[in-house]
Design an enzyme around this catalytic site. Structure first.
Site, PDB file in Angstrom:
ATOM      1  N   ASP A  86      63.337  18.950  57.808  1.00  6.12           N
ATOM      2  CA  ASP A  86      64.574  18.207  58.030  1.00  6.12           C
ATOM      3  C   ASP A  86      64.694  17.044  57.048  1.00  6.12           C
ATOM      4  O   ASP A  86      63.700  16.397  56.707  1.00  6.12           O
ATOM      5  CB  ASP A  86      64.584  17.676  59.472  1.00  6.12           C
ATOM      6  CG  ASP A  86      65.982  17.517  60.029  1.00  6.12           C
ATOM      7  OD1 ASP A  86      66.864  18.302  59.632  1.00  6.12           O
ATOM      8  OD2 ASP A  86      66.194  16.627  60.873  1.00  6.12           O
ATOM      9  N   HIS A 217      72.974  16.945  65.005  1.00  3.65           N
ATOM     10  CA  HIS A 217      72.017  15.853  64.825  1.00  3.65           C
ATOM     11  C   HIS A 217      72.407  14.703  65.752  1.00  3.65           C
ATOM     12  O   HIS A 217      73.551  14.580  66.168  1.00  3.65           O
ATOM     13  CB  HIS A 217      72.035  15.350  63.378  1.00  3.65           C
ATOM     14  CG  HIS A 217      71.397  16.282  62.397  1.00  3.65           C
ATOM     15  ND1 HIS A 217      70.297  15.931  61.638  1.00  3.65           N
ATOM     16  CD2 HIS A 217      71.705  17.550  62.022  1.00  3.65           C
ATOM     17  CE1 HIS A 217      69.957  16.934  60.856  1.00  3.65           C
ATOM     18  NE2 HIS A 217      70.812  17.938  61.066  1.00  3.65           N
ATOM     19  N   GLY A 218      71.446  13.828  66.052  1.00  7.43           N
ATOM     20  CA  GLY A 218      71.746  12.649  66.858  1.00  7.43           C
ATOM     21  C   GLY A 218      72.006  12.963  68.317  1.00  7.43           C
ATOM     22  O   GLY A 218      72.873  12.345  68.946  1.00  7.43           O
ATOM     23  N   ALA A 219      71.238  13.893  68.883  1.00  8.55           N
ATOM     24  CA  ALA A 219      71.545  14.392  70.229  1.00  8.55           C
ATOM     25  C   ALA A 219      70.638  13.836  71.319  1.00  8.55           C
ATOM     26  O   ALA A 219      70.772  14.221  72.478  1.00  8.55           O
ATOM     27  CB  ALA A 219      71.451  15.919  70.235  1.00  8.55           C
ATOM     28  N   ASP A 220      69.718  12.948  70.986  1.00  7.52           N
ATOM     29  CA  ASP A 220      68.724  12.507  71.964  1.00  7.52           C
ATOM     30  C   ASP A 220      69.286  11.990  73.284  1.00  7.52           C
ATOM     31  O   ASP A 220      68.778  12.335  74.346  1.00  7.52           O
ATOM     32  CB  ASP A 220      67.805  11.450  71.346  1.00  7.52           C
ATOM     33  CG  ASP A 220      66.735  12.080  70.458  1.00  7.52           C
ATOM     34  OD1 ASP A 220      66.093  13.046  70.900  1.00  7.52           O
ATOM     35  OD2 ASP A 220      66.547  11.615  69.325  1.00  7.52           O
ATOM     36  N   ASN A 239      68.966  19.277  67.213  1.00  3.28           N
ATOM     37  CA  ASN A 239      67.764  18.539  66.842  1.00  3.28           C
ATOM     38  C   ASN A 239      67.435  17.491  67.899  1.00  3.28           C
ATOM     39  O   ASN A 239      68.296  16.697  68.291  1.00  3.28           O
ATOM     40  CB  ASN A 239      67.957  17.848  65.496  1.00  3.28           C
ATOM     41  CG  ASN A 239      68.065  18.821  64.337  1.00  3.28           C
ATOM     42  OD1 ASN A 239      68.072  20.043  64.532  1.00  3.28           O
ATOM     43  ND2 ASN A 239      68.139  18.301  63.132  1.00  3.28           N
ATOM     44  N   ASN A 241      64.559  14.443  68.931  1.00  2.31           N
ATOM     45  CA  ASN A 241      63.470  13.613  68.434  1.00  2.31           C
ATOM     46  C   ASN A 241      62.859  12.802  69.583  1.00  2.31           C
ATOM     47  O   ASN A 241      61.893  13.192  70.199  1.00  2.31           O
ATOM     48  CB  ASN A 241      63.963  12.705  67.308  1.00  2.31           C
ATOM     49  CG  ASN A 241      62.824  11.998  66.576  1.00  2.31           C
ATOM     50  OD1 ASN A 241      61.809  11.653  67.165  1.00  2.31           O
ATOM     51  ND2 ASN A 241      62.995  11.785  65.293  1.00  2.31           N
TER      52      ASN A 241
END
Length: 288
Positions: A86, A217-220, A239, A241
């Protein structure tokens, strides 16, 4: 342009099946062997496909050692698991990663910090390099703002959001995966909160979703409802993290002073449980 033959590519086999089945696959951002093992164990336990994601830091820190360990764990899993790099942000790093034989199934050629035309040119050039080695590629039109420290409320998101026209330009570079910016943010969302433009995501999917797989992206901090909305708008890869790694950090705090092996094992178990939860939320559980 003609598409490369990636019929045997693990990442694309996983994501194409997800799009056909109307679910998404978790891409777990791994920093150590514990998170890699947790991802594979979760995939096998939940009978779910998965993707192990490494950052360029893994190569800068350990050369090819952690990459090879991740490839071995992913590629020997009892269910489909692929290895993805990534945010590879320099051409040199993309090439270095692509040259590690039998390792990465896909690489994000993240040239989004360059001006648009150079971004497009580099993405096209690097996609060819990766395709020659059987590796699929991902790119980011526009710019998904943020980092681990969050984004200030004054960030000019509108100026960097992806348009269907931009998406078309990036698909023309030969990529297989596209990470659109539609209000999503890397890291913390800050005081502005989560404000996603689903209509924008739907329009991007309508324009290019039949040719590339869309990546979130940015899904936490997202809820199951938000995930479902994104999947309905065409997202096939999500994704994750902190949603996994915060559990490992918590175990280290809770078990400070305990035998190291017990801390490692407990941290792995806690991450595995979190990953399995995401697999159920994304609908990938039971699909392998």
């Amino acid at each position: 342009m003609s598409r490369p033959d990636l019929s045997k590519n693990r990442s694309m086999a996983i994501l194409n099946k997800a799009r056909e089945g109307g679910y998404a696959v978790p891409g777990m951002c791994c920093y150590n062997i514990e998170s890699i093992i947790a991802t594979v164990r979760a995939a096998e336990a939940a009978k779910s496909p998965a993707m192990v994601l490494l950052f360029p830091w893994a190569i800068e820190y350990a050369g090819s050692s952690l990459v090879r360990a991740a490839a071995d764990a992913a590629h020997s899993a009892k269910v489909p698991v692929s290895l993805h790099l990534d945010h590879a942000q320099t051409p040199e790093l993309v090439r270095r990663a692509a040259d590690i034989e039998g390792a990465f199934d896909s690489i994000m050629c993240d040239m989004s910090h360059y001006e648009k035309e150079e971004n497009l040119a580099l993405t096209r050039e690097l996609s060819v390099y990766c395709h020659e080695r059987g590796i699929a590629t991902e790119a980011e039109p526009g710019r998904i703002e943020g980092g681990e420290d969050g984004v200030a409320e004054t960030a000019d998101l509108e100026a960097i959001l992806t348009t269907p026209e931009q998406a078309e330009e990036f698909v023309a570079t030969g990529i297989e995966m596209l990470a659109p910016a539609f209000g999503n943010v890397h890291g913390e969302y800050g005081p502005r909160g989560i404000q996603l433009e689903y209509e924008r995501l739907h329009s991007i999917n309508k324009a290019v979703g039949n040719r590339v797989r869309l990546v979130l992206h940015g899904a936490d901090p997202f809820t199951p409802e938000i995930f479902q909305n994104c999947i309905e708008a065409g997202v096939s890869k999500v994704n994750i993290n902190k949603g996994m790694n915060k559990h490992y950090a918590a175990v280290q705090e809770e078990m400070r002073g305990k035998p190291l092996t017990s801390v490692i094992e407990a941290g792995t178990d806690r991450m595995q449980a979190a990953i399995e939860q995401y697999m159920h939320w994304l609908g990938s559980a039971g699909k392998a």
